[in-house]
Design a protein around this motif. Structure first.
Motif, PDB file in Angstrom:
ATOM      1  N   LEU A 192       0.816  -1.213   0.000  1.00  0.00           N
ATOM      2  CA  LEU A 192       0.000   0.000   0.000  1.00  0.00           C
ATOM      3  C   LEU A 192       0.849   1.263   0.000  1.00  0.00           C
ATOM      4  N   THR A 193       2.071   1.168   0.486  1.00  0.00           N
ATOM      5  CA  THR A 193       2.989   2.308   0.401  1.00  0.00           C
ATOM      6  C   THR A 193       3.109   2.766  -1.054  1.00  0.00           C
ATOM      7  N   ASN A 194       3.179   1.805  -1.956  1.00  0.00           N
ATOM      8  CA  ASN A 194       3.329   2.130  -3.383  1.00  0.00           C
ATOM      9  C   ASN A 194       2.018   2.581  -4.009  1.00  0.00           C
ATOM     10  N   THR A 195       0.923   1.925  -3.656  1.00  0.00           N
ATOM     11  CA  THR A 195      -0.340   2.241  -4.331  1.00  0.00           C
ATOM     12  C   THR A 195      -0.925   3.570  -3.864  1.00  0.00           C
ATOM     13  N   VAL A 196      -0.650   3.970  -2.634  1.00  0.00           N
ATOM     14  CA  VAL A 196      -1.077   5.304  -2.196  1.00  0.00           C
ATOM     15  C   VAL A 196      -0.387   6.367  -3.049  1.00  0.00           C
ATOM     16  N   LEU A 197       0.887   6.147  -3.332  1.00  0.00           N
ATOM     17  CA  LEU A 197       1.609   7.067  -4.215  1.00  0.00           C
ATOM     18  C   LEU A 197       1.023   7.033  -5.623  1.00  0.00           C
ATOM     19  N   ASP A 198       0.628   5.835  -6.076  1.00  0.00           N
ATOM     20  CA  ASP A 198       0.003   5.724  -7.400  1.00  0.00           C
ATOM     21  C   ASP A 198      -1.268   6.566  -7.488  1.00  0.00           C
ATOM     22  N   VAL A 199      -2.084   6.541  -6.424  1.00  0.00           N
ATOM     23  CA  VAL A 199      -3.302   7.350  -6.409  1.00  0.00           C
ATOM     24  C   VAL A 199      -2.952   8.836  -6.412  1.00  0.00           C
ATOM     25  N   ALA A 200      -1.978   9.217  -5.601  1.00  0.00           N
ATOM     26  CA  ALA A 200      -1.577  10.625  -5.529  1.00  0.00           C
ATOM     27  C   ALA A 200      -1.081  11.139  -6.873  1.00  0.00           C
ATOM     28  N   PRO A 222       6.634  -7.477  10.321  1.00  0.00           N
ATOM     29  CA  PRO A 222       7.554  -7.647   9.192  1.00  0.00           C
ATOM     30  C   PRO A 222       8.845  -6.872   9.444  1.00  0.00           C
ATOM     31  N   PRO A 223       9.875  -7.122   8.626  1.00  0.00           N
ATOM     32  CA  PRO A 223      11.163  -6.452   8.854  1.00  0.00           C
ATOM     33  C   PRO A 223      11.105  -4.935   8.776  1.00  0.00           C
ATOM     34  N   ARG A 224      10.154  -4.396   8.036  1.00  0.00           N
ATOM     35  CA  ARG A 224      10.026  -2.938   7.894  1.00  0.00           C
ATOM     36  C   ARG A 224       8.560  -2.561   7.927  1.00  0.00           C
ATOM     37  N   GLY A 225       8.297  -1.292   8.216  1.00  0.00           N
ATOM     38  CA  GLY A 225       6.933  -0.797   8.094  1.00  0.00           C
ATOM     39  C   GLY A 225       6.335  -0.317   9.394  1.00  0.00           C
ATOM     40  N   ALA A 226       5.119   0.212   9.275  1.00  0.00           N
ATOM     41  CA  ALA A 226       4.443   0.819  10.420  1.00  0.00           C
ATOM     42  C   ALA A 226       4.096  -0.199  11.489  1.00  0.00           C
ATOM     43  N   ALA A 227       3.767  -1.440  11.092  1.00  0.00           N
ATOM     44  CA  ALA A 227       3.378  -2.447  12.081  1.00  0.00           C
ATOM     45  C   ALA A 227       4.514  -2.726  13.050  1.00  0.00           C
ATOM     46  N   LEU A 228       5.719  -2.850  12.546  1.00  0.00           N
ATOM     47  CA  LEU A 228       6.867  -3.101  13.416  1.00  0.00           C
ATOM     48  C   LEU A 228       7.107  -1.914  14.348  1.00  0.00           C
ATOM     49  N   THR A 229       7.058  -0.715  13.798  1.00  0.00           N
ATOM     50  CA  THR A 229       7.262   0.483  14.622  1.00  0.00           C
ATOM     51  C   THR A 229       6.222   0.570  15.737  1.00  0.00           C
ATOM     52  N   ASN A 230       4.958   0.332  15.391  1.00  0.00           N
ATOM     53  CA  ASN A 230       3.899   0.439  16.388  1.00  0.00           C
ATOM     54  C   ASN A 230       3.953  -0.684  17.413  1.00  0.00           C
ATOM     55  N   ALA A 231       4.311  -1.888  16.995  1.00  0.00           N
ATOM     56  CA  ALA A 231       4.434  -2.993  17.947  1.00  0.00           C
ATOM     57  C   ALA A 231       5.529  -2.700  18.963  1.00  0.00           C
ATOM     58  N   MET A 282       9.089  11.575   4.074  1.00  0.00           N
ATOM     59  CA  MET A 282       9.795  10.797   5.084  1.00  0.00           C
ATOM     60  C   MET A 282       9.624   9.298   4.832  1.00  0.00           C
ATOM     61  N   GLY A 283      10.489   8.513   5.477  1.00  0.00           N
ATOM     62  CA  GLY A 283      10.367   7.066   5.457  1.00  0.00           C
ATOM     63  C   GLY A 283      10.356   6.525   4.043  1.00  0.00           C
ATOM     64  N   PRO A 284       9.323   5.749   3.679  1.00  0.00           N
ATOM     65  CA  PRO A 284       9.295   5.147   2.343  1.00  0.00           C
ATOM     66  C   PRO A 284       9.150   6.168   1.224  1.00  0.00           C
ATOM     67  N   TYR A 285       8.868   7.420   1.581  1.00  0.00           N
ATOM     68  CA  TYR A 285       8.686   8.465   0.574  1.00  0.00           C
ATOM     69  C   TYR A 285       9.838   9.475   0.582  1.00  0.00           C
ATOM     70  N   SER A 286      10.965   9.075   1.120  1.00  0.00           N
ATOM     71  CA  SER A 286      12.099  10.006   1.182  1.00  0.00           C
ATOM     72  C   SER A 286      12.558  10.426  -0.218  1.00  0.00           C
ATOM     73  N   ALA A 287      12.361   9.549  -1.203  1.00  0.00           N
ATOM     74  CA  ALA A 287      12.763   9.895  -2.561  1.00  0.00           C
ATOM     75  C   ALA A 287      11.933  11.047  -3.132  1.00  0.00           C
ATOM     76  N   GLN A 288      10.713  11.232  -2.601  1.00  0.00           N
ATOM     77  CA  GLN A 288       9.865  12.328  -3.084  1.00  0.00           C
ATOM     78  C   GLN A 288      10.303  13.675  -2.500  1.00  0.00           C
ATOM     79  N   GLY A 289      10.933  13.641  -1.347  1.00  0.00           N
ATOM     80  CA  GLY A 289      11.435  14.863  -0.738  1.00  0.00           C
ATOM     81  C   GLY A 289      10.367  15.929  -0.593  1.00  0.00           C
ATOM     82  N   GLU A 290      10.718  17.151  -0.948  1.00  0.00           N
ATOM     83  CA  GLU A 290       9.787  18.273  -0.793  1.00  0.00           C
ATOM     84  C   GLU A 290       8.575  18.145  -1.716  1.00  0.00           C
ATOM     85  N   ALA A 291       8.705  17.388  -2.786  1.00  0.00           N
ATOM     86  CA  ALA A 291       7.570  17.198  -3.695  1.00  0.00           C
ATOM     87  C   ALA A 291       6.470  16.371  -3.041  1.00  0.00           C
ATOM     88  N   GLY A 292       6.782  15.693  -1.952  1.00  0.00           N
ATOM     89  CA  GLY A 292       5.799  14.859  -1.278  1.00  0.00           C
ATOM     90  C   GLY A 292       4.602  15.642  -0.764  1.00  0.00           C
TER      91      GLY A 292
END
Length: 352
Positions: free
Chosen positions: A66-74, A148-157, A95-105
């Motif tokens: 969903l990290t990717n598909t939210v960007l697809d919708v945007a 999982p190894p990365r993502g919001a679920a790990l951070t929140n857990a 930030m995070g998975p969208y760091s490549a977007q930078g200020e354009a995010g």
């Protein structure tokens, strides 16, 4: 709005599955999680009722990141996506998975609008009764699956464990990470002493654990949950409070609630929304949202977990809107909710 879905490995034309589509006006693409989750259930229901009402044919891409598909919708490459509400916030900050977007995010995030909110469950401790783990404090020195190894679920857990027991991954307990697809086998093979992950109840994973013996679900104790420190986490985008009477969780006598003095299950929860591009036609957004609202009872009866996922709740605190979360509703969605007697918070309405 008709677009072609690119780069998907799991495309299903729901119109062909549910029938009755002759009057459907448009074809739309929608991304969702894997089958078996309340996220997928939400998508499948919208696809069915939108088709039945002749609003649209929804092509479902399941099992998506969903990290990717939210960007697809945007960016206008996809029509609709299910979205953890933390993602629009991270996109807005680059930030995070969208760091490549930078200020354009920030500009990209401003293209996202919500149709309706729900939640993907709360973070509890799940353990076999034979494990000897009866409280969050008992996680000390144990092996704990925490996502999982990365993502919001790990951070929140990790956050939930630290707030409830003061334990950090590593020095306090041994965190075990694996992809979601591996979790079912891990629940039965003894890979971990306990598991901390988000779920809506009744959970198929808890029921699976029952096949190996009695299961304990450990709630965040009320005194901790109501503390100032714990309540502060609900100011962070994507975090919502989960409080559910255990009597409504749908389990039999082999599943036991611990850590609660009043029979209420309490946890840090994960807010979700079904999001579209801000350019979606007003009437289309209205009709999709209206179909969701008017069939809420049908949805809640579609699966045991569906009644406990917060669909139809638009309260600011319980749905995760406002504050640092800049995601707002689509104007058509606002009208659909308001026309049916729901109050949308002013801070969640579109600014233009």
């Amino acid at each position: 709005m008709v677009k072609t879905l690119m780069k998907t490995t799991a495309l299903a034309l729901v119109a062909g599955l549910v029938g009755g589509t002759a009057g459907a006006q448009v074809n739309l693409t929608i991304a969702t999680a894997s089958p078996g989750s309340v996220v997928y259930l939400t998508t499948a229901h919208l696809a069915a009722v939108a088709s039945e009402r002749g609003i649209a044919n929804l092509q479902i891409a399941e099992g998506q990141t969903l990290t990717n598909t939210v960007l697809d919708v945007a960016e206008g490459r996809m029509d609709i996506s299910e979205a953890p509400m933390i993602l629009p916030f991270l996109l807005s900050r680059g930030m995070g998975p969208y760091s490549a977007q930078g200020e354009a995010g920030a500009a990209l995030a401003s293209n996202l609008r919500a149709l309706y909110p729900y939640n993907a469950g709360g973070f509890f401790v799940f353990t076999m009764a034979s494990s000897g783990v009866t409280s969050w404090d008992d996680l000390a020195g144990r092996t704990v699956f925490n996502g999982p190894p990365r993502g919001a679920a790990l951070t929140n857990a990790r956050q939930a464990i630290q707030l409830a027991a003061g334990l950090e991954d590593g020095p306090g307990y041994t965190g075990l990470q694996a992809n979601w697809g591996q979790l079912n086998s891990m629940l039965l093979d003894g890979s971990a002493d306990a598991y901390v992950f988000p779920t809506v109840h009744p959970s198929d994973r808890v029921i699976l654990m029952e096949s190996a013996g009695d299961v304990n679900i450990i709630s965040t104790p009320r005194e901790i949950f109501e503390s100032e420190a714990y309540q502060r986490i609900f100011n962070m985008p994507g975090n919502i409070p989960i409080e559910l009477p255990f009597s409504e969780a749908g389990y039999d006598e082999h599943v036991h609630l611990l850590g609660s003095d009043d029979g209420i299950m309490r946890a840090l929860g994960t807010a979700f929304a079904t999001v579209v591009n801000a350019n979606m036609d007003y009437q289309l957004a209205y009709d999709l949202t209206a179909a969701h609202i008017e069939t809420l009872e049908q949805f809640r009866n579609s699966a045991p977990m569906a009644a406990n996922a917060g669909h139809g709740i638009v309260d600011q605190r319980l749905s995760g809107f406002c504050g640092a979360n800049q995601l707002r509703y689509h104007p058509g969605a606002v009208a659909a909710w308001q026309d049916r007697g729901f109050d949308i918070p002013d801070c969640a309405e579109p600014q233009n």
